[in-house]
Each structure stands twice: as structure tokens, then as C-alpha cells.
Design an enzyme around this catalytic site. Structure first.
Site, PDB file in Angstrom:
ATOM      1  N   SER A  60     -60.041   7.860 -34.791  1.00  0.00           N
ATOM      2  CA  SER A  60     -58.737   7.333 -33.988  1.00  0.00           C
ATOM      3  C   SER A  60     -57.752   8.459 -33.558  1.00  0.00           C
ATOM      4  O   SER A  60     -57.987   9.530 -33.380  1.00  0.00           O
ATOM      5  CB  SER A  60     -58.325   5.843 -34.413  1.00  0.00           C
ATOM      6  OG  SER A  60     -57.523   5.424 -33.417  1.00  0.00           O
ATOM      7  N   ASP A  67     -62.490   2.262 -30.024  1.00  0.00           N
ATOM      8  CA  ASP A  67     -61.885   3.056 -31.149  1.00  0.00           C
ATOM      9  C   ASP A  67     -62.796   3.059 -32.477  1.00  0.00           C
ATOM     10  O   ASP A  67     -63.449   2.278 -32.785  1.00  0.00           O
ATOM     11  CB  ASP A  67     -60.624   2.107 -31.581  1.00  0.00           C
ATOM     12  CG  ASP A  67     -59.615   2.859 -32.294  1.00  0.00           C
ATOM     13  OD1 ASP A  67     -60.008   3.779 -33.567  1.00  0.00           O
ATOM     14  OD2 ASP A  67     -58.500   2.773 -32.268  1.00  0.00           O
TER      15      ASP A  67
END
Length: 330
Positions: free
Chosen positions: A80, A205
Site C-alpha cells: 500500500s 490494496d
């Protein structure tokens, strides 16, 4: 939940391994003579960056400090927002590390509720990751130095179709476009940003994956048992369960693996944090954890981001001597 290992061949317990994305056409920048002389100064310790959205404004100060102090780890992994920190670290760009999470938020193309309404995301991810980093753009990335850096990089993405964790390594980054689209995929916060279609599947993500946002698995698969962790939450933090399961079930009805991962992530994340601090107690890890975290993952105010970055800079200055001692660089 399955995972794809970063290894080049199947593991003994039968885990599936994703093939390389292979070479693709795109922007190549020739190496420079100075970049060709890059070397690593730390070869026995993995550098691991946690995600956390704009909270990485705090830990981008760690990137800058390590680079300016000549601490160059030979293996780096991030997920991320941690993937952006990792990529800036490999480009040896302390200025870009700060700009990515502070000044860049003032860019009128950075994103807004208007871009969200148009399906481009509250954070305009296609612009942030796939356009702004190109040569001559708003936040150019030093691909030349990245390519010449001997350090290995592993990023994590989450396959929204299968629920698998996908690990991307150097072999997947043939061009700057290959790298940037995978940083985008790793950083695609569900709901706030549209999923990324890549390699014949859909990604969100990477923090939804096996480690919950702290990619220790990648470092272990690479053979490391010593770690420098850069976290974006205070030591006392414990992630609670999501409060609106029905919302996530409805929002991701076409990709139920995403809803499942969101609703179970707190267990994986908290378990990984316990492992991280146990490694610290055993003397096998150094853990940089913010003393305070004054911003949220969605923070957009440049002044608040700059203040948080400065807090991170102050903390890493205090901790650098201990980090150097842990890395046997003192």
C-alpha cells in the site's frame, strides 16, 4: 486465504507461484555512470514498510533519513502506501519521499470528491501513480537510479477475484510503467479508489493480504530473519473489526473475496504486529513505530501533512544511532 510466494518455483507445501508479468513496452531511461556505482551497505536485514495511506507522510521522513545517512538495505518490501516509500527508497530520492506524501497533496489533480463522483477515486490514482511519476511530469521518478540499484524490491497486491496475495518482484518491473501500475495496485484503498485491472485479473490494496499490511512474509520468503520495520501506527495500536460489514458485502458483491478480506483483516494485522514485537524482543528486529500519529489515512491538508512529516523527522533523528547499532553500522 491463499498467497502467491515471491519465489521463482513452487514451495514444498504446494503454494502456487505467480509467473512474472514479463517484459512490456514502455519508457526506458538509460543508466548513468553515477547510478552504475550504487551499492548496498546492509545485506543481512530486510527493510519492511507498512502501509497506511497518508499516514506515510510521517514515515517518509524515515526514508529520507536512512538515505541521507547512507543506510542502503539490499532487500526492501512494502505494501500500500509502504510501496511508495519502498520505491522512493530504491530510487534514493529523499526529496521525492517527502513530496509524495506532503507537497503533492496540493496538486489540483491529486483527487477530490469530484474525481470520486466520476469514478476515478477520492485519490486520483491513475494520475498519482501512472502519470505524475513519468519524466517531465509533476512528480518525476528516478527510474535510472532504481534500475541501477542492486537492492531487491517486493511489493504486495491483493487479487480481488481469487483472494490471493500477489507478490511482485524485480522481474515484474521492466519499465517505469510496470513499476508504477503495481504501486498503484498495491495502494488501491477499497471504496476510495477504483480497482486496477492487471495481468488478466483485478487488484486492490495489498494490505488486505496475508500479513494485513506489514509484509513480513515477503522478507521471510527471501530468506531474511532480521528486520527493520517501519510502521505507521503507534506501539499501543490494535486494529478493531470493521463496523459496517453489510456495507462492504453490498459494495463488493461482485468481488466477495474483498469483503471477506476487509472483515477479517484486523485479525491478520494484529497477529502480524504481535509477531513484529516478538521479533524485537528476541533481538531480531528494530521497530520504528510513530510516537504519535496526528493524521488519518485520508488526510489531504498539506500543513497537517508537513507537521506530521516533521514529527517523523524528529523521531528518526533520535533513533538513528540505535538503528545504526542494530545494523552493525555504528
Amino acid at each position: 486465504m491463499a498467497e502467491h510466494t515471491p519465489d521463482q518455483s513452487p514451495s514444498s507445501d504446494g503454494e502456487r507461484v505467480c509467473p512474472s508479468a514479463g517484459p512490456s513496452s514502455g519508457t526506458r531511461v538509460p543508466r548513468t555512470a553515477s547510478a552504475a556505482r550504487l551499492h548496498s551497505t546492509v545485506t543481512d536485514t530486510a527493510l519492511v514498510f507498512e502501509g497506511g495511506g497518508m499516514r506515510a507522510c510521517y514515515t517518509s521522513a524515515v526514508v529520507a533519513a536512512l538515505l541521507r545517512d547512507g543506510i542502503f538495505c539490499d532487500f526492501v518490501t512494502g505494501v500500500s502506501a509502504g510501496s511508495s516509500n519502498a520505491a522512493n527508497y530504491l530510487a534514493r530520492s529523499p526529496e521525492r519521499a517527502r513530496e509524495s506524501f506532503v507537497d503533492f497533496a496540493a496538486d489540483p489533480m491529486f483527487g477530490s470528491w469530484r474525481t470520486f463522483a466520476r469514478g476515478r477515486g477520492l485519490f486520483h490514482a491513475e494520475y498519482i501513480y501512472q502519470r505524475a511519476g513519468l519524466p517531465g511530469a509533476a512528480l518525476p521518478y528516478d527510474w535510472d537510479t532504481f534500475e541501477a540499484n542492486p537492492a531487491q524490491l517486493t511489493l504486495a497486491g491483493f487479487d480481488a477475484v481469487t483472494g490471493d496475495t500477489r507478490w511482485w518482484t524485480r522481474q515484474d518491473f521492466s519499465t517505469i510503467e510496470d513499476l508504477m501500475v503495481r504501486i498503484r495496485a498495491s495502494s488501491t484503498m477499497p471504496v476510495l479508489m477504483p480497482p486496477v485491472r492487471l495481468d488478466d485479473t483485478v487488484y486492490v490494496d495489498g494490505a488486505l493480504g496475508v500479513d494485513g499490511g506489514i509484509p513480513i512474509t515477503a522478507a521471510r520468503h527471501a530468506g531474511y530473519d532480521r528486520f527493520l520495520f517501519v510502521l505507521t501506527r503507534e506501539r499501543s495500536y490494535r486494529k478493531p473489526p470493521e463496523r459496517f460489514p453489510a456495507f462492504y458485502r453490498a459494495t463488493f458483491r461482485r468481488h466477495p473475496a474483498v469483503a471477506d478480506a476487509l472483515l477479517s483483516r484486523h485479525r491478520r494485522y494484529n497477529a502480524t504486529r504481535e509477531e513484529v514485537f516478538e521479533l524485537e524482543r528476541q533481538g531480531k528486529a528494530y521497530v520504528f513505530a510513530p510516537e504519535t500519529m496526528p493524521v488519518s489515512n485520508g488526510e489531504r491538508d498539506v500543513a497537517r501533512l508537513a507537521a506530521a512529516h516533521e514529527l517523523g523527522a524528529q523521531q528518526i533523528r533520535r533513533e538513528l544511532p540505535a538503528i545504526r547499532e542494530f545494523l552493525s553500522l555504528a
